[in-house]
Enzyme design. Structure first.
Site, PDB file in Angstrom:
ATOM      1  N   HIS A 177      -0.644 -20.711  35.827  1.00 58.45           N
ATOM      2  CA  HIS A 177      -1.753 -19.795  36.088  1.00 58.45           C
ATOM      3  C   HIS A 177      -1.932 -18.845  34.909  1.00 58.45           C
ATOM      4  O   HIS A 177      -0.957 -18.418  34.278  1.00 58.45           O
ATOM      5  CB  HIS A 177      -1.487 -18.979  37.355  1.00 58.45           C
ATOM      6  CG  HIS A 177      -1.504 -19.816  38.600  1.00 58.45           C
ATOM      7  ND1 HIS A 177      -0.863 -19.444  39.757  1.00 58.45           N
ATOM      8  CD2 HIS A 177      -2.080 -21.005  38.859  1.00 58.45           C
ATOM      9  CE1 HIS A 177      -1.054 -20.374  40.681  1.00 58.45           C
ATOM     10  NE2 HIS A 177      -1.781 -21.335  40.151  1.00 58.45           N
ATOM     11  N   VAL A 182       0.857  -1.186   0.000  1.00 59.64           N
ATOM     12  CA  VAL A 182       0.000   0.000   0.000  1.00 59.64           C
ATOM     13  C   VAL A 182       0.898   1.243   0.000  1.00 59.64           C
ATOM     14  O   VAL A 182       1.567   1.540   0.996  1.00 59.64           O
ATOM     15  CB  VAL A 182      -0.928   0.023   1.229  1.00 59.64           C
ATOM     16  CG1 VAL A 182      -1.805   1.275   1.209  1.00 59.64           C
ATOM     17  CG2 VAL A 182      -1.797  -1.234   1.268  1.00 59.64           C
TER      18      VAL A 182
END
Length: 1092
Positions: free
Chosen positions: A751, A111
């Site tokens: 965890h 682009v």
């Protein structure tokens, strides 16, 4: 874990599919993936734009700052892309400390744009809400966006408005781009929420006259929301961090984890390493990794992983064999060590899980010895003594060096032994307690409540803390300082009978006046009462189908313990918070999506409710109350002195480590006053600071222990509290996860919250900050107990703590089931069985696992041989059994059994009733002649009676010869069923003396009357006698016994059941009405009228 990184391609696919915006998002789905196996011709066919447009190419492997590292090829044609890839594809490169192979690339359209058209946007989640960062300059040189960017916090449950975006984020955005950007940013935020992203960054975001272009993107999603977002996500692949390969074994364990209620994790760090771990518990697994790294083993640490949440024996076996397979593939010149560690379990049956590990060790004993593997074991918890015993035994029987230790040994001491830093004790000390609950040596069976439920260190008033006060409208609620007392009553959500009984036993040993569990809510049954034990006595606890009834009938309840599943925990907790009587909720479930947890936290804060969890075991207040399985079985409660309060309060993330803290504190001090495990998720319902401030304001607490961990910033609030003087009591702190900074690639620990996103979130940084603030911080977890003892001794010396005299608790009977599990009692069984065992992970038929039955293609005849005769019969015997079932399956609707079945079916009866009606007609006169024929012919043959003598004797005795005669068939119209069976038996059986004898009898009977043939019942009966006697699998006595006990009639019953069921289904399918027998088919024979 919850927040997991996804590839750029996956992130853009989500965006292109699901974003809702008026902005023109360009280049949708225009990307191509390239690997070493890519077929370029096929790729250009699938993506023809590759041949016509300028292109950008970059690795898609979770690498940050690719532009600055020279890893982005810009403005190239396809040939240029291929040339750019040649020196990079499948080549090793270094990014920061991580070395890895570049193997996955993304090609997109180039682009063309200016610097003024580049923007930066990032959305990320925190406890308070979602932060939107926006900067009007994007690209490679954006710099420190945290300092530069405009920032907007969208609170939990709030919506992002276009006005707030314009006012707070777009101060420097050109007017002609504002409308497009506003629509895109709001749409992007809605996408972020709907698809449960936790992090989404686009840099640069290009906006020009053609629309919006998403150039580079990085994202994480909440993997626990899979059950919500599966339809939109599809099957998401989570790539490993750059520098760490994705191993099939990791995927295998992840699949096991997904199918299990337990937690199974595996990350391979160095497959050639000599130090392998198999650790129980998310927190404990981090502590062991820390200790290995502290002792210099970081380069040899092969794996990180954990198993927890009470996995079954089979799951533990599968996990263990995966580890053992990995560690025995390559030899190491120093040999290898396996550390099987863990904290003191709360509810996992250690012996059961160790049985799985023992099975795996036995399977791999050869490779383990060849690789010089030494195993070190340390564990505690329910039935750990038996677990350690079987582990020690397997070491002796296999010759593998296995050293086992229990709770008497510090949790990580085995690491020093394994790495040669400390000697291995010849005879480890034995723990002072046993698995027996009846530990009280005192003659008193009860202890006055007042002596053990007051503070252990000093007397105090009963009301030494505040309870929660419900807020007035518009005023924030004040949460309770004291969560639990000896009068606390709770409702349990979920039918967790073991947890309830554990709480009641704890209550009893603490000399509470009444049980702490008032009721159970279980939506899947009607209201009823459930039986539990209160000491020696049986009591009933009510179970309610809905929450409203439970709350209404038990207004004294102020705590809810939720064992709801991760899918229902959110709704049930939100419902609970409608009731003003509740001020504490414990949520046990792990895996609740973070967005839902934040909503729970917000509602709880508004209502003055303290949430413990999610992903927790709960908490305990010795002498007063415990949540669910906290503290483990009664033997650990007694060993850690949790039946009466001490002077030390602690707060931890990990549930397993909280029980280890109970052990450490009880050995180093006068015991625990209160302990809470806040849970391992990123956003626990209550924080370290919440509980530390409660402890600060509680007179009975004299010192505080905090076990933090890597990830998050909550520990810094403790630092601030100490510096500002809000926290004045001694605080001993340690943050686990110090090993993370030593790894070359990112490791997500057990965890969900145990992952550092910034340098200040590392355990090392937090430990130093706590030390600088004035907390007592050990050098390592190994020294935590020593520091706690030092601080405690000083408090005793200055009179702050006055240790009280120990008072023994009352005895509590052990449950029968657990006593039997521990091998303390025995009882004769009510039933005995020798054909089937369903207790293990695999069904066993007469000693043969069901998988082997199918692998050997034994068929129905083979299964019947196992279950009826406890033998693996020859192939021909299995075939004969199956043929018998086929030929006896049905004989038309006119026979009595089928007739009864049809009549019942037409009377509207169910399948079982109709089938039973037909089966009840089977006997000597219909279908039950197999056994009788076998017995009669066997007796005659075995006695040496000639066929003619046998026929004459039966005629003289006036008895029918069973198995001889047919209503329709005759010597001239033979029964083809008998002919088929005869051909097979003659062609396959080794010998047929009984059949030959019966055929000789048939010659005699048919000479008298042509229909006195050997019928199908008789043929099967005598042929089966030949089978049992001649196949070589039975003794003569065994063969005769099977005939005597009715095994042969079972063939007819089983076969004909198929036909009866067919008749039942046929009548239902034909929708036949109630059957009434016609009058003209009944001969009415009544006595003639007799006049007086």
């Amino acid at each position: 874990m919850s927040a997991k990184a996804i590839s750029e391609q996956t992130g853009k696919e989500f965006l292109y599919k699901h974003i809702c915006t008026s902005a023109a998002v360009q280049n949708r789905f225009r990307y191509a993936n390239v690997t070493s196996e890519t077929d370029w011709d096929r790729l250009t066919q699938d993506h023809p734009w590759l041949l016509t447009e300028r292109l950008v190419v970059k690795p898609d492997q979770l690498i940050k700052c690719r532009g600055k590292l020279g890893l982005v090829g810009v403005n190239l044609d396809l040939v240029g892309v291929q040339e750019w890839l040649k020196p990079r594809l499948m080549r090793e490169t270094t990014v920061a400390k991580a070395k890895g192979i570049l193997k996955n690339f993304l090609i997109e359209p180039f682009v063309a744009h200016t610097q003024e058209e580049e923007f930066y946007i990032c959305i990320y989640a925190t406890r308070e809400g979602d932060h939107v960062l926006f900067h009007h300059e994007g690209g490679v040189d954006v710099g420190d966006v945290d300092a530069k960017a405009q920032r907007l916090l969208v609170g939990v449950d709030d919506k992002l408005s276009e006005d707030s975006v314009k006012e707070q984020l777009f101060m420097h955005v050109p007017e002609d781009k504002k409308e497009v950007l506003v629509s895109f940013v709001v749409g992007l935020f809605n996408l972020y929420e709907d698809l449960y992203f936790t992090y989404l960054e686009i840099n640069p975001l290009v906006v020009n006259q053609n629309g919006v272009f998403v150039l580079d993107m990085a994202a994480k999603i909440d993997a626990t929301a899979d059950y919500i977002c599966k339809a939109k996500w599809g099957d998401v692949e989570f790539p490993p961090p750059f520098g760490r390969e994705a191993y099939p074994e990791e995927a295998y364990i992840a699949d096991l984890d997904a199918k299990s209620g337990a937690s199974l994790k595996l990350t391979i760090l160095n497959p050639l390493g000599r130090i392998w771990t198999m650790v129980a518990g998310g927190g404990a697994s981090v502590v062991y990794s820390d200790t290995i790294c502290d002792l210099g083993g970081v380069d040899e640490l092969a794996n990180y992983g954990e198993y927890s949440g009470a996995p079954s024996e089979q799951q533990t076996y599968d996990y263990a064999k995966t580890i053992l397979s990995l560690m025995t593939r390559e030899k190491h010149h120093e040999g290898k060590v396996l550390i099987i560690g863990g904290s003191i379990a709360n509810f996992t049956n250690v012996a059961a899980t160790f049985k799985g590990i023992v099975r795996a060790i036995k399977d791999y004993q050869g490779p383990l010895k060849e690789n010089g593997v030494t195993i070190f074991v340390r564990r505690g918890g329910p039935n750990y003594q038996e677990g350690l015993r079987v582990m020690g035994e397997v070491g002796k029987t296999t010759g593998i060096p296995i050293y086992v230790f229990g709770t008497e040994t510090h949790m990580t001491a085995i690491v020093g032994m394994a790495l040669g830093h400390q000697p291995i004790p010849n005879q480890p000390p034995v723990a002072a307690h046993t698995a027996n609950f009846l530990l009280n040596s005192s003659t008193n069976s009860a202890t006055p409540a007042s002596t053990r439920t007051a503070s252990f260190s000093e007397p105090r008033a009963a009301n030494d803390a505040t309870l929660a006060k419900k807020p007035k409208a518009g005023i924030p609620a004040v949460k309770a300082t004291m969560l639990f007392s000896r009068n606390t009553k709770a409702i349990m959500w979920g039918m967790q009978t073991r947890a309830v009984q554990g709480m009641l036993d704890f209550d009893y040993v603490c000399s509470r006046d009444e049980p702490s569990v008032a009721a159970i809510v279980y939506p899947f049954t009607g209201d009823h009462k459930q039986k539990f034990y209160w000491g020696h006595k049986e009591i009933l606890i009510p179970v309610y189908k809905n929450m409203a009834d439970a709350m209404k009938k038990h207004p004294e309840v102020d705590v809810l313990i939720s064992f709801a599943s991760l899918r229902s925990a959110f709704d049930s907790t939100m419902e609970t918070m409608q009731y003003s009587q509740i001020h504490t909720i414990a949520i046990i479930a792990e895996g609740i999506p973070e967005a839902q947890t934040r909503k729970l936290i917000k509602r709880a804060d508004e209502n003055g409710i303290t949430i413990i969890g999610p992903a927790t075991v709960g908490g305990i207040k010795p002498g007063c109350f415990k949540i669910g399985n906290t503290g483990g079985m009664l033997d650990n409660i007694l060993a850690s002195n949790l039946y009466r309060p001490g002077s030390v309060a602690y707060v931890s993330r990990s549930g397993g480590m909280s029980n280890e803290l109970n052990n450490i504190v009880s050995h180093a001090t006068d015991g625990v006053y209160e302990g809470v495990a806040i849970g391992g998720d990123r956003y626990p319902g209550s924080t370290f600071m919440d509980h530390v401030l409660r402890y600060q304001d509680t007179p009975g607490v004299k010192m505080i222990v905090m076990l933090g961990e890597i990830g998050g910033t909550e520990e810094y609030k403790i630092c601030q509290g100490i510096k500002e003087g809000r926290i004045t009591k001694p605080v001993v702190c340690w943050c686990i996860g110090t090993c993370a900074t030593m790894f070359s690639s990112e490791v997500q620990f057990g965890h969900a919250g145990a992952c550092a996103n910034q340098a200040f979130e590392t355990a090392v940084a937090k430990n130093q900050a706590l030390r600088d603030a004035g907390a007592f911080v050990p050098k390592s977890f190994d020294e935590l107990g020593d520091v706690i003892r030092t601080v405690y001794d000083e408090l005793v010396a200055n009179g702050t703590i006055v240790p009280a005299q120990e008072v023994p608790p009352p005895t509590v009977p052990m449950d029968y089931s657990w006593a039997r599990e521990l091998g303390l009692i025995r009882k004769p069984a009510s039933f005995m069985t020798s054909i089937c065992d369903e207790r293990g992970q695999e069904l066993i038929y007469a000693g043969m696992p069901i998988t082997e039955v199918f692998k050997e293609e034994m068929g129905l005849g083979g299964v019947l041989g196992l279950l009826w005769f406890q033998r693996r019969l020859p192939r021909y015997a299995c075939q004969f059994i199956e043929m018998c079932l086929m030929v006896t399956a049905d004989h038309g609707p006119a026979v009595s059994g089928a007739h009864n079945t049809i009549v019942c079916a037409r009377a509207g009866k169910d399948l079982i009733s109709s089938l039973t009606s037909g089966l009840l007609t089977i006997g000597d006169r219909f279908g039950g002649a197999l056994d009788a024929a076998a017995k009669q012919f066997s007796k005659a043959f075995d006695s040496g009676m000639l066929p003619m003598e046998f026929v004459n004797k039966m005629k003289k005795d006036g008895k029918l010869i069973m198995g001889i005669g047919h209503r329709v068939k005759s010597i001239n119209n033979p029964d083809m069923r008998v002919q088929i069976l005869k051909d097979f038996v003659k062609g396959h059986f080794p010998a047929t003396p009984m059949l030959d004898y019966a055929l000789d009898v048939e010659k005699i009977t048919t000479s008298k009357k042509p229909n006195l043939i050997l019928n199908v019942d008789g043929f099967i009966g005598v042929a089966f006698v030949d089978l049992l006697r001649m196949c070589g699998g039975f003794t003569r006595d065994e063969a005769d016994e099977f005939v005597e006990i009715g095994a042969l009639n079972g063939i007819f019953v089983l076969g004909r059941s198929m036909g009866f069921i067919g008749h039942y289904l046929d009548q239902k399918r034909l929708k036949q009405g109630l059957y009434r027998h016609p009058w003209d088919d009944i001969s009415y024979v009544l006595p003639e009228h007799m006049s007086m």
